[in-house]
Every structure is written in structure tokens, then in C-alpha cells.
Scaffold this active site. Structure first.
Site, PDB file in Angstrom:
ATOM      1  N   MET B  86       1.016  -1.132   0.052  1.00  0.00           N
ATOM      2  CA  MET B  86       0.010   0.027  -0.222  1.00  0.00           C
ATOM      3  C   MET B  86       0.919   1.256  -0.020  1.00  0.00           C
ATOM      4  O   MET B  86       2.001   1.283   0.450  1.00  0.00           O
ATOM      5  CB  MET B  86      -0.982  -0.069   1.528  1.00  0.00           C
ATOM      6  CG  MET B  86      -1.939  -1.063   1.364  1.00  0.00           C
ATOM      7  SD  MET B  86      -3.085  -1.064   0.098  1.00  0.00           S
ATOM      8  CE  MET B  86      -2.743  -2.219  -1.045  1.00  0.00           C
ATOM      9  N   ASN B 126       0.156  -5.749   7.654  1.00  0.00           N
ATOM     10  CA  ASN B 126       1.318  -5.354   7.764  1.00  0.00           C
ATOM     11  C   ASN B 126       1.492  -3.945   6.705  1.00  0.00           C
ATOM     12  O   ASN B 126       0.786  -4.088   5.721  1.00  0.00           O
ATOM     13  CB  ASN B 126       2.522  -6.255   6.899  1.00  0.00           C
ATOM     14  CG  ASN B 126       4.160  -5.625   7.045  1.00  0.00           C
ATOM     15  OD1 ASN B 126       4.128  -4.489   6.972  1.00  0.00           O
ATOM     16  ND2 ASN B 126       4.984  -6.539   6.983  1.00  0.00           N
ATOM     17  N   ILE B 128       3.096  -2.187   5.176  1.00  0.00           N
ATOM     18  CA  ILE B 128       3.938  -1.856   3.934  1.00  0.00           C
ATOM     19  C   ILE B 128       3.582  -3.093   3.002  1.00  0.00           C
ATOM     20  O   ILE B 128       3.963  -3.234   1.956  1.00  0.00           O
ATOM     21  CB  ILE B 128       5.524  -1.963   4.176  1.00  0.00           C
ATOM     22  CG1 ILE B 128       6.008  -3.212   4.656  1.00  0.00           C
ATOM     23  CG2 ILE B 128       5.763  -0.605   4.987  1.00  0.00           C
ATOM     24  CD1 ILE B 128       7.503  -3.220   4.543  1.00  0.00           C
ATOM     25  N   GLU B 129       2.542  -3.926   3.369  1.00  0.00           N
ATOM     26  CA  GLU B 129       1.957  -4.893   2.356  1.00  0.00           C
ATOM     27  C   GLU B 129       0.583  -4.684   2.184  1.00  0.00           C
ATOM     28  O   GLU B 129       0.250  -3.678   1.620  1.00  0.00           O
ATOM     29  CB  GLU B 129       2.233  -6.352   3.064  1.00  0.00           C
ATOM     30  CG  GLU B 129       3.695  -6.749   3.198  1.00  0.00           C
ATOM     31  CD  GLU B 129       3.909  -8.030   3.591  1.00  0.00           C
ATOM     32  OE1 GLU B 129       3.546  -8.980   3.207  1.00  0.00           O
ATOM     33  OE2 GLU B 129       5.250  -8.151   4.258  1.00  0.00           O
ATOM     34  N   MET B 130      -0.494  -5.541   2.764  1.00  0.00           N
ATOM     35  CA  MET B 130      -1.836  -5.224   2.320  1.00  0.00           C
ATOM     36  C   MET B 130      -2.328  -4.178   3.379  1.00  0.00           C
ATOM     37  O   MET B 130      -3.516  -3.509   2.730  1.00  0.00           O
ATOM     38  CB  MET B 130      -2.787  -6.627   2.531  1.00  0.00           C
ATOM     39  CG  MET B 130      -1.862  -7.625   1.572  1.00  0.00           C
ATOM     40  SD  MET B 130      -2.558  -9.226   1.781  1.00  0.00           S
ATOM     41  CE  MET B 130      -4.092  -9.369   1.176  1.00  0.00           C
TER      42      MET B 130
END
Lengths: 358, 358
Positions: B86, B126, B128-130
Site C-alpha cells: 500500500m 503489515n 507496508i504490505e496489504m
């Protein structure tokens, strides 16, 4: 002697039936989409096109495929107001569904591409979408993936240079012509199964017609009459400007087809979109600012027909529109050909913002 | 009386065969992965898990699914140095392949999750992920998608509350246990088909063994011995620090398992990764900084075995590693259940950066 049509019209008026309901020509969706003479649909072409459609390596960072914004596992779009491209960029328009796009005579919200073949090349090189520098850059990546060569050769047999941007676009278009959703409750109803629709949906269907929705959303695809490829069916939106919706949903911020042609006559003109599977493709309107289908039918009734819907009318219309959700074909996932021992995505990334614990 | 093993060893020494080649225990990949007692693999669970795995609506902006970074249509990763989450965020580590992950005894590069079930919950929340705020937020979206209810009920029959984060994770893990790639050329070779490998690949296999690669990359998954779930097989990387590769590829910037445990003994320890389908998962090493497989075998030989490969050795090893690419099962695309007439993705986006002509 009066014609049969005039006689019927007379009867209708006598019986007190509203005129539009007579005009409506309810059509079921064909099982197959037509293909152009220079790009007949073949199994090998569809296979190649499907593979390309799902391959994210033809975006700058290798993260977006056609399917990212036109998700065929869902309603053929991304359920977002707008899509997110490279570098977190957003466009001003909502991704149109790819399902049944084959039945349009022009592509994009503003009709700026005549064919699916032309359309397919656009997002690849749009900096706020897939962000490739050029179609030549795309071909450069395809060349580094050995498994694509036999796929192109099978799809375009006998050609000296089967790998080309035009052929890639033809293959993607051929795949898209298989993305048809027949046999919705509506289709089964108009084919004669009177139990396919609920009573509310039948009411909604009549309301859809009597209000005048069918004056734009006509034909098998509910996107207007069948016109020659390249000839779009456009409408002004809003046709009745000045409602509160204009400001609430920024309805005139984007000038539609005018942005593409710069012709004054095209200001606020938009291609009439399909209503098939509309229940699956929220949020609504070209800018994706209208959150629900209930609100969308109210916005359209006001801006296009100058009518304020009752709650019951809105509910009936939404029920009817839900009957336009069709049957989706089973699709097997393509195996994306390998570029063994290396990646075709450039390793150097000037926008790298590394953080630990990925 | 000498044991049979000792006799064989004696024979090997007599014949001049290097010791490691005797030690190697070449194993074919099983057709099925074991499932834990509390989560037996069932068809309904796999179907639900597959649907969740491909559903992008469980990321903040609705743009990333598990498959975005662990692409099962390809090598089970994203062919990037690191993944993009994201808000265009990047992690410091390369997405590991999901193919054959079921054969690991711990998950993630640093083994911080014991099971596939535990792992499945991590990327969702997370940032910096989903980027979902919490697992509760994920469940909130699932609740708004009516079609998920029957899928959860079928997968977890008789449960009072089938929709839960634990059950979602169980279903995703069940799907991942079907992601097995048997019958690679290597597998067919060790099962007795001596024509399954080329001469160069056989040379590479012997080199792989004689150099000592098998001391870490052993077992059917080439990721070490079979250990109890939760017990990881870790190695120090680099084992021989100080080579030019350390600086060139920032090999010590990330401290591996130490980052998760803060235990001094875990500094620079990493789970030994599988080598199956390694030809498909460039770029290489935990940080994805090594661009090619040829370079990766040189880096590993130097940092882990303190050996400089000849060009011929590197080429033979790469040829052998290409023989670890297996057969990928045909997967049909799931239909993502609808949230009719609305989107579950929040319309308000504080990061909106609109530009025209999307």
C-alpha cells in the site's frame, strides 16, 4: 390505411399504457461476441491473449496486469472509485468492466478507441496506469521471455514476425471477446421463463422502461443500439445540469469526450455504459464517486430524466438491475511463461523506499 | 563385522568417489503435503482458501491479494527485488515462493511464523504490505460480502461462528498445501528415468553435492531436513563474511532472524530456502539484490562454502537447478463473491492524487 405501428400506438394510448413500454425492445445477450474480419477469434489467440492479460510483467514495476483493474474473477473492474497505477498514481475515471466490452462499438468512457484492439494498447503506456515507456519497451520484455514465442507463433501461424504490439493487442481482444455473461435472470425471462424474475424485478423492469431509462440503456448490452465499430453511442451527462448531485459528486469536473477531442460538441458527452453485472461494479458513475446502486439510480433519474425517484421506485430499479448479473464462464489460470534465471523487471528502481521486515 | 554403510564408504573411497556424493540423499517431491491434525485439508476448505487468496478486497485499497506478490500463475513470487505494498511502500525482503511452502517447518525468511496458518495473517495487517488496520477490519469486510458466508459454512461445518480470522487462515493454508510441483526432471531422474536430466544437469547435480551445497539444501524440498513444525532449519549467511559480495549486494544489512528475536545467537541466521522452481523466482537472495541465477550460485559458493566457482561449474549448477522446475497443477479461477450494489473498499482515501484521463 394506418400502419400496424400506428394501430398499436393507438391501442396503447387507448389502454393507458405508457409509450416507452411499447418502445422497449428487450433483447437477450448473445452467447458469442462478433469478431472483426481481420482478427477472427481462435483458440490459440485466446490462449495467448489470456496469458498476456494476466501477466504483470508488462507494467513498469511488474505489479499490474490488465486483470489488476479489470478483475475477471469479480465484476470485471476493481470496485474502486479509480484505479491505482504505478507510483501510487490515480486516474480521474473508474475502470469500466471488461465483461461484455466486446459488445461496444467504441471503447473507453469517452470512446477514444474504436476497437478492443486499439484499447488494449492504451493502459500499457499510460504513466498513471501500467507506466511502460513505450510499446517497444513492452516488446523488449516479451522478447526476453522465451515461452511467449511459441504462443505467438501458434496464434499467428505463418507470419514472419508474429511477436508485435498489434498481434499482442489482437490476442488480448480475442480473449476479451470470450468474456460474455449470458443467461442472467433477465435473459432467461426475455427468452420465456417468466419465473426467472421476482415480482419486484418485473416491476423494476417496467419502471426502467416507463421512466425512460431505455432511451439510452437499450439493446442486448443495455448500452444503446448496435452501431458500426468506431461509431459511439454518446449522451450528455448531466442532461439536466443544476441538481444538487452536480456538486455532491463533481459530475461536471471531467468533460468526458471533450477531453479527448477538444470539440465543443463533445463537451460532457459520455459513451452510454453497459448495465450488465452493474450490481458487481460499485462504486458508480464515470468518476466512481457514487457509492451505491440505490444512489446511482437516483442520480441518473435526476440528471438524465429530471425525475425524483420514490424509495419504492429506486428499490424496484435496483432489484431489476440485479437481474442483469449473468453467468460467468469458468476460466483456468494461464501459466505465465518463464524468463529462466533472471527477471525481466528492471532491478534499478529510483523510487525505492526500503524498510526492514518485508 | 563392518556395517554395510562402512563397506560402501570403503568402496567409494577406493573408487575415488568424493564423500559428499555418497552422503546425498536425493529425494523426490511428494505429491501431497502433510496437513496438521487441527486443519485437515478438505475440498471445501481449499475452495474457500483459494477464493480468499485471490481476493484483493482484503487490502486497504482493494488492490493487492496474496497472489499479487505470490503469483501462482508464475513461480509463486513477483520477480521483484522486493514487493510493493500500500502507498507504494517496499519491504527489505524478496517475496518467497508460495509453491511448496507447505514443506517448510517454519515460515517467512526468518522463521517468525511456525505454520502456514500463522503466516497467512501477517501480510494482511503489515502496513507496508496489504495494510489493513487489523484482522477485525478484514472480518468486517468479509461480513459485508454475503457470498462468503456459505463458503465458510461449507469449509467449517457445524461451527457456530464459521467466519473468523483463524478459519480464514486455515482455509488459505489448506489451499497452499495444494500448491505442490512434483515431477520435475530431477524428480523423474531420481525415480529412475535416467534420461530425464541432460548430461550437463547430471554434472551439475554432482557438483552441487561435491561442493557441499547439499549440507544445507537437502531433502525433498532442498530446504534442509524434515523437522517438527515450528523448528526451523537456519544457517548463517554469510558463513564466510568479508567477500566483495557483502558490499556489492548488501548481504549483512538485514540481520535475518535476529530482527525478529533480538537474540544474539540469531544474528544473520536465515531459514534455508527451497531451491524448487528457483529458475522462475529471480532476482535472488533474501533481499532480491542478486539479479541472475548464475550470479546467485557464485555468491552462495563464496559466502557459504568459501569457494570460487569456475564458469563451467556455475553453468552446470544453473543447468541442474533448472531441472528443479516442476509440474504446476491446473487451477481454475475462483469467482470472488459479490457485495451487491456497493463496494467494501472505503471510498474516502486520504492519499487520493487525482489526475485526469484515467
Amino acid at each position: 390505411m394506418r400502419s400496424k405501428a400506428t394501430l398499436l400506438l393507438g391501442s396503447a394510448l387507448t389502454l393507458g399504457v405508457a409509450l416507452p413500454s411499447l418502445a422497449a425492445d428487450w433483447q437477450a445477450l448473445p452467447d458469442q461476441a462478433p469478431s472483426p474480419a481481420d482478427n477472427p477469434t481462435t483458440k490459440a489467440k485466446v490462449q495467448l491473449g489470456k496469458t498476456l492479460f494476466f501477466d504483470p510483467r508488462f507494467s513498469e514495476h511488474g505489479t499490474l496486469s490488465c486483470n489488476s483493474c479489470h478483475n475477471v474473477m469479480a465484476g470485471g473492474d476493481d470496485n474502486r472509485p479509480n484505479s491505482i497505477g504505478m507510483h501510487d498514481a490515480r486516474g480521474g475515471r473508474s475502470a469500466p468492466t471488461v465483461w461484455n466490452a466486446a459488445f461496444y462499438s467504441v471503447q473507453f468512457w469517452d470512446g477514444r478507441a474504436a476497437t478492443l484492439e486499439d484499447q488494449a494498447k492504451g493502459p500499457l503506456v499510460n504513466p498513471i496506469e501500467m507506466g511502460m515507456g513505450s510499446l517497444q519497451d513492452v516488446l523488449g520484455r516479451i522478447d526476453k521471455i522465451p515461452g511467449y514465442k511459441p504462443l505467438f507463433e501458434a496464434a499467428f501461424p505463418g507470419e514472419a514476425q508474429p511477436i508485435s504490439a498489434d498481434n499482442a493487442a489482437k490476442a488480448v481482444a480475442a480473449f476479451e471477446r470470450t468474456l460474455i455473461t449470458p443467461n442472467s435472470p433477465y435473459d432467461r425471462y426475455v427468452k420465456g421463463n417468466k419465473k426467472a424474475l421476482t415480482e419486484q424485478q418485473v416491476r423494476g423492469m417496467k419502471t426502467f422502461d416507463s421512466l425512460g431509462c431505455t432511451s439510452c440503456h437499450s439493446g442486448a448490452n443495455f448500452s444503446g443500439p448496435t452501431l458500426p465499430i468506431g461509431t459511439g453511442f454518446y449522451m450528455k451527462f448531466p442532461t439536466y445540469p443544476g441538481s444538487d448531485y452536480d456538486a455532491k459528486y463533481q459530475l461536471t469536473a471531467d468533460q468526458g469526450r471533450f477531453e479527448a477531442t477538444k470539440q465543443e460538441a463533445d463537451r460532457n458527452l459520455w459513451r452510454v455504459p453497459t448495465l450488465r453485472n452493474i450490481a458487481l461494479t460499485a462504486p458508480y458513475i464515470s468518476n466512481g464517486q457514487v457509492p451505491t446502486l440505490d444512489e446511482a439510480v437516483r442520480v441518473m433519474a435526476k440528471t438524465q430524466l429530471n425525475k425524483d425517484l420514490t424509495d419504492a421506485q429506486a428499490a424496484d430499479l435496483v432489484a431489476f438491475l440485479n437481474a442483469l448479473t449473468g453467468e460467468f464462464p469458468v476460466i483456468t489460470m494461464p501459466r505465465l511463461p518463464a524468463s529462466p534465471n533472471m527477471s525481466v523487471i528492471p532491478p534499478v528502481d529510483p523510487h525505492l523506499k526500503e524498510k526492514p521486515h518485508g
